[in-house]
Design a protein around this motif. Sequence first.
Motif, mmCIF file in Angstrom:
data_model
loop_
_atom_site.group_PDB
_atom_site.id
_atom_site.type_symbol
_atom_site.label_atom_id
_atom_site.label_comp_id
_atom_site.label_asym_id
_atom_site.label_seq_id
_atom_site.Cartn_x
_atom_site.Cartn_y
_atom_site.Cartn_z
ATOM 1 N N GLY A 23 -26.402 -5.209 -14.167
ATOM 2 C CA GLY A 23 -25.270 -6.082 -13.878
ATOM 3 C C GLY A 23 -24.792 -5.903 -12.453
ATOM 4 O O GLY A 23 -25.305 -5.089 -11.693
ATOM 5 N N ASN A 24 -23.808 -6.658 -12.075
ATOM 6 C CA ASN A 24 -23.352 -6.631 -10.686
ATOM 7 C C ASN A 24 -21.956 -6.039 -10.550
ATOM 8 O O ASN A 24 -21.244 -6.356 -9.628
ATOM 9 C CB ASN A 24 -23.406 -8.027 -10.085
ATOM 10 N N GLU A 25 -21.573 -5.176 -11.468
ATOM 11 C CA GLU A 25 -20.235 -4.614 -11.421
ATOM 12 C C GLU A 25 -20.249 -3.269 -10.694
ATOM 13 O O GLU A 25 -21.016 -2.388 -11.045
ATOM 14 C CB GLU A 25 -19.692 -4.376 -12.843
ATOM 15 N N GLY A 26 -19.378 -3.094 -9.718
ATOM 16 C CA GLY A 26 -19.173 -1.786 -9.100
ATOM 17 C C GLY A 26 -20.406 -1.167 -8.492
ATOM 18 O O GLY A 26 -21.018 -1.714 -7.604
ATOM 19 N N ILE A 27 -20.791 0.001 -8.989
ATOM 20 C CA ILE A 27 -21.937 0.751 -8.478
ATOM 21 C C ILE A 27 -23.114 0.550 -9.427
ATOM 22 O O ILE A 27 -22.982 0.694 -10.631
ATOM 23 C CB ILE A 27 -21.610 2.251 -8.386
ATOM 24 N N ARG A 28 -24.266 0.235 -8.873
ATOM 25 C CA ARG A 28 -25.468 0.046 -9.686
ATOM 26 C C ARG A 28 -26.502 1.043 -9.222
ATOM 27 O O ARG A 28 -26.771 1.176 -8.032
ATOM 28 C CB ARG A 28 -26.000 -1.379 -9.500
ATOM 29 N N ALA A 65 -26.507 0.894 -5.238
ATOM 30 C CA ALA A 65 -25.905 -0.234 -4.537
ATOM 31 C C ALA A 65 -24.441 -0.319 -4.928
ATOM 32 O O ALA A 65 -24.079 -0.130 -6.081
ATOM 33 C CB ALA A 65 -26.618 -1.533 -4.887
ATOM 34 N N VAL A 66 -23.595 -0.595 -3.933
ATOM 35 C CA VAL A 66 -22.172 -0.829 -4.165
ATOM 36 C C VAL A 66 -21.911 -2.274 -3.799
ATOM 37 O O VAL A 66 -22.244 -2.714 -2.701
ATOM 38 C CB VAL A 66 -21.293 0.102 -3.303
ATOM 39 N N SER A 78 -28.247 -5.930 -6.739
ATOM 40 C CA SER A 78 -29.093 -4.811 -7.152
ATOM 41 C C SER A 78 -29.711 -4.178 -5.921
ATOM 42 O O SER A 78 -30.019 -4.870 -4.949
ATOM 43 C CB SER A 78 -30.201 -5.307 -8.077
ATOM 44 N N PRO A 79 -29.939 -2.843 -5.943
ATOM 45 C CA PRO A 79 -30.561 -2.192 -4.789
ATOM 46 C C PRO A 79 -31.964 -2.736 -4.564
ATOM 47 O O PRO A 79 -32.712 -2.921 -5.507
ATOM 48 C CB PRO A 79 -30.595 -0.715 -5.174
ATOM 49 N N ALA A 80 -32.304 -2.991 -3.331
ATOM 50 C CA ALA A 80 -33.633 -3.506 -3.008
ATOM 51 C C ALA A 80 -34.078 -2.960 -1.665
ATOM 52 O O ALA A 80 -33.621 -3.411 -0.625
ATOM 53 C CB ALA A 80 -33.615 -5.034 -2.973
ATOM 54 N N VAL A 106 -24.655 -1.066 0.699
ATOM 55 C CA VAL A 106 -23.295 -1.540 0.444
ATOM 56 C C VAL A 106 -23.235 -3.001 0.848
ATOM 57 O O VAL A 106 -23.718 -3.384 1.908
ATOM 58 C CB VAL A 106 -22.255 -0.743 1.264
ATOM 59 N N ARG A 107 -22.648 -3.817 -0.012
ATOM 60 C CA ARG A 107 -22.467 -5.220 0.323
ATOM 61 C C ARG A 107 -21.046 -5.607 -0.020
ATOM 62 O O ARG A 107 -20.513 -5.234 -1.052
ATOM 63 C CB ARG A 107 -23.426 -6.098 -0.464
ATOM 64 N N GLY A 108 -20.424 -6.351 0.873
ATOM 65 C CA GLY A 108 -19.073 -6.829 0.635
ATOM 66 C C GLY A 108 -18.827 -8.076 1.435
ATOM 67 O O GLY A 108 -19.657 -8.504 2.238
ATOM 68 N N ASN A 109 -17.688 -8.677 1.251
ATOM 69 C CA ASN A 109 -17.292 -9.854 1.996
ATOM 70 C C ASN A 109 -16.503 -9.393 3.206
ATOM 71 O O ASN A 109 -15.375 -8.936 3.084
ATOM 72 C CB ASN A 109 -16.442 -10.768 1.107
ATOM 73 N N ALA A 110 -17.101 -9.486 4.374
ATOM 74 C CA ALA A 110 -16.479 -8.969 5.586
ATOM 75 C C ALA A 110 -15.178 -9.690 5.934
ATOM 76 O O ALA A 110 -14.395 -9.190 6.718
ATOM 77 C CB ALA A 110 -17.450 -9.082 6.758
ATOM 78 N N PHE A 111 -14.951 -10.862 5.353
ATOM 79 C CA PHE A 111 -13.744 -11.606 5.685
ATOM 80 C C PHE A 111 -12.603 -11.334 4.712
ATOM 81 O O PHE A 111 -11.500 -11.772 4.910
ATOM 82 C CB PHE A 111 -14.049 -13.102 5.737
ATOM 83 N N ALA A 112 -12.881 -10.595 3.644
ATOM 84 C CA ALA A 112 -11.842 -10.323 2.653
ATOM 85 C C ALA A 112 -10.835 -9.300 3.164
ATOM 86 O O ALA A 112 -9.654 -9.386 2.872
ATOM 87 C CB ALA A 112 -12.470 -9.829 1.353
ATOM 88 N N SER A 113 -11.301 -8.339 3.932
ATOM 89 C CA SER A 113 -10.440 -7.278 4.430
ATOM 90 C C SER A 113 -11.048 -6.726 5.703
ATOM 91 O O SER A 113 -12.257 -6.732 5.877
ATOM 92 C CB SER A 113 -10.335 -6.174 3.379
#
Length: 181
Positions: free
Chosen positions: A24-29, A37-38, A42-44, A50-57
């Motif tokens: 799944g894609n929740e939290g840490i996988r 992967a955070v 999924s880790p590849a 680490v992946r996030g939305n750079a514009f969120a914060s």
Amino acid sequence: DNLGNHTATANLQLGSYWLSGDGGNEGIRIDSSGNAAVGSFSPAGGKFQVRGNAFASAFDGLMISNDTASAGTSINLNFSMGSNGSGQKTGQIANVLTESSKAGFGISTYDGTSLNEVIRINGGGNVGVGTTSPQDKLDVNGNIRVAKNSAQPYACDAAHDGVMALTSQYTTCVCKGGSTA
């Protein structure tokens, strides 16, 4: 309290956070190869991603921090070669606090004996090669090698103002607006 080893058959929910073992894609996988992967993927291809939305914060993504904030302190990203993390440290990228309100980056390489800082970018944007205190936009402590061109590489014009080149006859060309000085 030692709870021992347990096998989860689904996701582990820790309040509003997740440790996901089901793809799944929740939290840490963490996948079956031990890659982590955070974020929502999924880790590849890497051990830790680490992946996030750079514009969120302003601080979304991976943050490495140091609670000490005095001149001379640093936060380091270290690289090493060898098994199980016991190998020699072979490189480092450091975020160095040079003054109470200015920080820069240093890049260090291993010369066979120790780590040595070879490039510094200070808080003002100056880049130093061979110096940890660059005074100008490019400050080099050492020799500079310039590739030789068979002739002047292009006609000097406003777009090439200030460009320097070296010809195979060791003539130095410096473009000054629309002329060669």
